[in-house]
Motif scaffolding. Structure first.
Motif, PDB file in Angstrom:
ATOM      1  N   GLN A 265      86.818   7.083  24.185  1.00  8.59           N
ATOM      2  CA  GLN A 265      86.727   8.035  23.072  1.00  8.59           C
ATOM      3  C   GLN A 265      85.939   7.488  21.888  1.00  8.59           C
ATOM      4  OE1 GLN A 265      91.022   8.872  23.096  1.00  8.59           O
ATOM      5  NE2 GLN A 265      90.377  11.002  23.047  1.00  8.59           N
TER       6      GLN A 265
ATOM      7  N   ALA B 215      82.789   9.113  22.212  1.00 10.13           N
ATOM      8  CA  ALA B 215      82.865  10.554  22.485  1.00 10.13           C
ATOM      9  C   ALA B 215      83.707  11.257  21.423  1.00 10.13           C
ATOM     10  CB  ALA B 215      83.454  10.773  23.870  1.00 10.13           C
TER      11      ALA B 215
ATOM     12  N   ASN C  84      83.463  14.038  20.208  1.00 11.81           N
ATOM     13  CA  ASN C  84      83.636  15.459  20.462  1.00 11.81           C
ATOM     14  C   ASN C  84      84.953  15.756  21.194  1.00 11.81           C
ATOM     15  OD1 ASN C  84      82.660  14.164  22.754  1.00 11.81           O
ATOM     16  ND2 ASN C  84      81.670  16.014  23.535  1.00 11.81           N
ATOM     17  N   THR C  85      85.687  14.723  21.602  1.00  8.97           N
ATOM     18  CA  THR C  85      86.986  14.943  22.242  1.00  8.97           C
ATOM     19  C   THR C  85      88.076  15.224  21.204  1.00  8.97           C
ATOM     20  OG1 THR C  85      87.519  12.578  22.266  1.00  8.97           O
ATOM     21  CG2 THR C  85      86.417  13.482  24.220  1.00  8.97           C
TER      22      THR C  85
ATOM     23  N   PRO D  89      92.924  13.867  23.093  1.00 13.19           N
ATOM     24  CA  PRO D  89      93.484  13.447  24.369  1.00 13.19           C
ATOM     25  C   PRO D  89      94.017  12.007  24.267  1.00 13.19           C
ATOM     26  CG  PRO D  89      91.083  13.685  24.528  1.00 13.19           C
ATOM     27  CD  PRO D  89      91.483  14.027  23.134  1.00 13.19           C
TER      28      PRO D  89
ATOM     29  N   THR E  23      96.215  11.575  31.200  1.00 14.16           N
ATOM     30  CA  THR E  23      95.785  12.003  29.875  1.00 14.16           C
ATOM     31  C   THR E  23      96.370  13.373  29.564  1.00 14.16           C
ATOM     32  OG1 THR E  23      93.721  10.784  30.089  1.00 14.16           O
ATOM     33  CG2 THR E  23      93.766  12.524  28.451  1.00 14.16           C
TER      34      THR E  23
ATOM     35  N   VAL F 277      96.755  16.233  25.955  1.00 10.67           N
ATOM     36  CA  VAL F 277      96.305  16.504  24.586  1.00 10.67           C
ATOM     37  C   VAL F 277      97.513  16.482  23.661  1.00 10.67           C
ATOM     38  CG1 VAL F 277      95.228  18.189  23.053  1.00 10.67           C
ATOM     39  CG2 VAL F 277      94.320  17.833  25.347  1.00 10.67           C
TER      40      VAL F 277
END
Length: 126
Positions: A20, A23, A25-26, A51, A95, A97
């Protein structure tokens, strides 16, 4: 406050996947109008959905002491949720959220998330 104890009512043992970092955008930031009382979890004006990886073997170090001698600091309980050691990081779960809310909206809070390796046991290099 020795007269009051709070215990988590839901799972709290999560870590952030190392992937992450590259990334962002997660993460999903959700903003809503400022309520009259921003310290109620249901009406928190900012939430972050992210996540997280389950860490089922991460155990709390806190053990209740029935009566702490008033001047014996050595017997004070340890931090209830120190970061997981090697055993706690050996079994990384799936994983899911999670929704993060501001610090003042809850009675119990996890303020540090351990970073776990993506798709492989932590501590192993490829």
């Amino acid at each position: 406050f020795p007269a009051i104890e709070f215990f988590p009512q839901s799972e709290w043992r999560y870590g952030m996947d190392a992937a992450q970092k590259s990334a962002p955008n997660t993460f999903k930031v959700i903003e809503s109008p400022m309520p009259e009382n921003p310290f109620i979890v249901e009406s928190a004006p900012v939430r972050i959905e992210v996540p997280l990886r389950a860490l089922p073997q991460w155990e709390s170090e806190w053990k209740p002491i029935p009566e702490i001698p008033p001047l014996d600091i050595k017997q004070m309980p340890k931090n209830p949720a120190t970061l997981p050691g090697e055993i706690g990081l050996q079994s990384v779960g799936k994983t899911s959220v999670a929704t993060l809310v501001p610090y003042g909206c809850t009675h119990l809070r996890l303020t540090t998330l351990p970073v776990v390796a993506a798709g492989k046991p932590p501590g192993k290099s490829s």
